[in-house]
Design an enzyme around this catalytic site. Structure first.
Site, short mmCIF file in Angstrom:
data_model
loop_
_atom_site.label_atom_id
_atom_site.label_comp_id
_atom_site.label_asym_id
_atom_site.label_seq_id
_atom_site.Cartn_x
_atom_site.Cartn_y
_atom_site.Cartn_z
CD GLU A 297 3.04 -1.07 6.46
OE1 GLU A 297 2.82 -2.08 5.79
OE2 GLU A 297 4.16 -0.57 6.63
CD GLU B 187 5.79 -1.72 10.75
OE1 GLU B 187 6.33 -2.23 9.75
OE2 GLU B 187 4.59 -1.89 11.03
CD GLU C 61 5.64 -9.70 7.88
OE1 GLU C 61 5.90 -9.34 9.03
OE2 GLU C 61 5.32 -8.93 6.97
C1 GLA Z 1 5.01 -3.67 7.21
C2 GLA Z 1 3.99 -4.03 8.24
C3 GLA Z 1 4.48 -4.98 9.28
C4 GLA Z 1 5.34 -6.03 8.65
C5 GLA Z 1 6.48 -5.39 7.92
C6 GLA Z 1 7.44 -6.37 7.29
O1 GLA Z 1 5.69 -2.53 7.43
O2 GLA Z 1 3.41 -2.93 8.87
O3 GLA Z 1 3.36 -5.57 9.91
O4 GLA Z 1 4.56 -6.77 7.78
O5 GLA Z 1 5.95 -4.61 6.89
O6 GLA Z 1 6.87 -7.01 6.18
#
Ligand code: GLA
Length: 697
Positions: A151, A313, A363
């Site tokens: 990301e 994801e 998380e």
């Molecule tokens: C993002 C990140 C993951 C995780 C999710 C949930 O999409 O890529 O590593 O942190 O959010 O928060």
């Protein structure tokens, strides 16, 4: 050239973190994944210290075991490059790699994405770990592809370290060549900002009223984007050299990053991270909000980059960080529904986030398919259902692409300029939301089209209608291409604030809407911004199909003059000192039409324009759909064969009416007449060719 995911079969899988679980659990995890029909896992994107426990010492044993075991279980692997989370040994030895806020505060180790893209040592150490990984796994039979970093530009998308500042200075030097050109581009004569030495040129800093030079701020965002792309290129060049048979992607679409250029220059296709409940916890104002269905717009943006893409994801549980607003749990059926939402919008590979909820760290509330207790649950049953369904559906879906006859146009210059400039940025967000919602409820599929210097006439002519809500920045070149699109039969819709700025963000000294004034057959005589507390003036419509409508002209009012001889006033203000002035003008040129609307689009205005233009749902003739059901159409380019996905986002059963014979692809049974879609359920139809349309009951 568009870069799309190009698979032979649909891939379903999950994000997995072997480093977060006892090794004794791996085999059972992999076995259960296979039972669900999963074929792929993504791993290792945060595991730098495991691969390089000390500077220059590399170790692959741990992930060799995890990957080999996955391979033995028949799972393919997507490997993340671990640069989103630099090791503690790295940031403490080389603190210059840390990112710094605009106020000068340096981020510290303890979260993620706390590095900057321009520190030379970080680029070197990142290149080295990627090279080591590619050398080691570039030929591994289980590894099918790579995810660069994680990301890019999530968490923060601004960078003010010393390395960034120096890199920015070289970037502007390269762009402008001389200080005179820079001073002119940034309008430095205003408020005595003239630079007399390159050493005085910096990224924006804290300023009174939080109000930096807007032209500098626009360049700064372009620089941030270029920095990310250069960092991704550094990695993808190595991967291409050492792992030529494995593909390269990255996940997510975030601010201050031209993801189209990133994909063009560094990736094989884009991947998106799909968390529809973000749209539920921040609902758009107004009645009948789209909620999780609003997320479909984000998926449309993903497919404007890669028509078929990967969802790296896919939300599979309630979301939340220990310190961040939490999301409700997906209701029974919603996780499956969201999976089909991604599919309906073009995903051909989907990985759920994540296999099991973490028991440690920030998380612990961002839930995976399994809970901490690891017992079978309703989410695992839903995943299993999707797995079973995709066995039959997958081959029908792969290679088909969503189709739309209307696109909402955007571009990064306006997006970035509009973050600071409140005289157009917020209007675009409001208008896009209004158009998207109305199109959703009228079951008219919509694409996102990112207008770039490389966008061809052919790219535009794929659409009968383009809606470019408020392109304040508009060049002569773009205007010429849009004029040609209209001449060849396209219909274009603009809203207020169109065409008054150049690429530097400076205002043209010509009547608005500047380079498209002739195309629209109209000029803006006067204008006013409306206060949020002010009642929006009413506008009377008198188009062929909209005669008699009265709609509030919200946000901003361009007071128009209808100038071209053939231009036609379709609506007039009925209020204020500009009562009687045109608010909506239609102009024909060549085979096409342009509409200029002098306000921000609200739902009623978007709805009226769709009616006036005459755009209808592609299934209108044979399918009656209620509002809570989303229509997605995936079409096979070679044959024109269509798959109709109908998604029920509501908690009530919805009844649709099929006026011709179709096949329900999930059951294999024929479907015709009234068909029910239970709450959060989906119906996937193929038309039976040649079957006649029966009259409405
Ligand atoms: C993002 C990140 C993951 C995780 C999710 C949930 O999409 O890529 O590593 O942190 O959010 O928060």
């Amino acid at each position: 050239m568009t870069k799309s995911l190009n698979l032979k079969r649909f891939e379903l899988g999950v994000c997995y973190y072997p480093e977060q679980w006892p090794e004794t659990m791996w085999a059972d995890d992999y076995r259960r994944m296979r039972e669900l029909g999963f074929s792929v896992i993504r791993i290792a994107e945060f595991a730098w210290t495991i691969f390089e426990p000390q500077e220059g010492t590399f170790s692959f044993d741990f992930f060799d075991r995890a990957i080999d075991l996955a391979h033995q279980h028949g799972l393919q692997v997507i490997l993340g490059t671990p640069t989103a989370t630099p090791p503690a040994w790295l940031t403490s030895k080389y603190p210059e790699v840390l990112n710094v806020t605009q106020a000068g505060v340096q981020y510290q180790h303890g979260q993620r994405r706390h590095y900057n893209y321009n520190a030379q040592i970080y680029r070197e150490l990142s290149a080295r770990i990627v090279r080591k990984l590619a050398e080691h796994y570039g030929q591994h039979p289980a590894v099918i592809g790579w995810q660069i970093d994680n990301e890019l530009n999530c968490e923060t998308n601004v960078f003010y370290s010393a390395a960034d500042n120096l890199a920015f200075r070289s970037w502007v030097q390269q762009k402008y060549d001389s200080l005179d050109a820079l001073n002119s581009a940034w309008g430095a004569v205003f408020w005595n900002q003239t630079y007399t030495d390159w050493a005085q040129v910096n990224l924006t800093g804290p300023t009174p009223s939080d109000s930096p030079n807007p032209h500098q701020a626009l360049d700064e965002k372009r620089f941030f984007s270029d920095s990310v792309i250069a960092f991704a290129r550094l990695q993808s060049d190595i991967l291409r050299e050492l792992a030529p048979d494995q593909w390269v992607t990255t996940n997510g679409i975030f601010g201050h990053l031209d993801s189209h250029q990133l994909t063009e220059e560094a990736l094989d296709f884009i991947s998106f991270d799909s968390y529809p409940n973000f749209s539920t916890i921040f609902p758009a104002p107004g009645p009948e909000p789209l909620l999780d269905r609003r997320w479909s717009w984000n998926l449309s943006i993903a497919r404007s980059i890669s028509p078929n893409f990967c969802v790296m994801e896919q939300q599979s549980g309630p979301g939340g960080w220990v310190n961040r607003i939490s999301q409700p749990t997906p209701k029974p059926g919603q996780m499956r529904l969201w999976t089909y939402q991604s599919i309906g919008h073009g995903a051909d590979m989907i990985l759920y986030f994540r296999w099991r909820t973490a028991t440690v760290g920030t998380e612990i509330y961002w839930h995976g398919i399994l809970n901490y207790d690891n017992r079978p649950n309703r989410r695992i049953r839903e995943a299993a259902q999707v797995g079973r369904e995709l066995e039959t559906l997958g081959p029908l879906l792969v290679g088909t692409r969503p189709m739309a006859r209307l696109a909402i146009v955007s571009d990064y210059d306006n997006e970035w300029d509009g973050e600071l400039d409140l005289w157009h940025g917020p209007y675009t967000r409001q208008s896009v939301q209004a158009w998207f919602k109305v199109l959703q409820y009228r079951h008219i599929p919509v694409d996102s089209l990112n207008l770039r210097p490389t966008t061809t006439l052919e790219d535009m002519l794929k659409y009968e209608v383009l809606v470019y809500p408020h392109p304040a920045i508009l060049t002569e070149d773009t205007a010429a291409r849009l004029a040609e699109y209209v001449k060849q039969g396209g219909t274009i819709v603009f809203g207020c604030r169109t065409g008054y700025k150049d690429l530097r963000g400076q205002c043209y000294m010509v009547p608005m809407p500047g380079p498209v004034a002739e195309l629209c057959g109209v000029t803006v005589e006067d204008f006013t911004r409306l206060e949020t507390t002010q009642r929006a003036p009413l506008v009377r419509w008198r188009g062929d199909k909209t005669n008699g409508l009265t709609i509030a002209a919200e946000g901003f009012n361009d007071i128009l003059q209808s100038v071209a001889p053939g231009a036609r006033v379709l609506a007039e203000y009925d209020d204020e000192f500009y009562k009687g002035s045109p608010a909506l003008v239609l102009n024909n040129s060549g085979k096409g039409r342009s509409y200029y609307y002098g306000a921000v689009f609200n739902e009623k205005a978007a709805d009226a324009l769709i009616t006036e233009i005459g755009l209808t749902s592609p299934v209108a003739r044979w399918l009656d759909l209620p509002k809570p059901v989303e229509l997605c159409v995936r079409e096979r380019p070679e044959t024109g064969e269509k798959l109709i996905l109908l998604l029920n986002y509501s908690e009530e059963t919805q009844t649709i009416n099929l006026k011709k014979a179709a096949t329900d692809l999930l059951t294999g049974k024929p479907a015709q007449g009234e068909v029910q879609i239970p709450p959060f359920d989906v119906l996937i139809l193929a038309e039976v060719t040649g079957s006649p349309i029966t009259a409405s009951p």
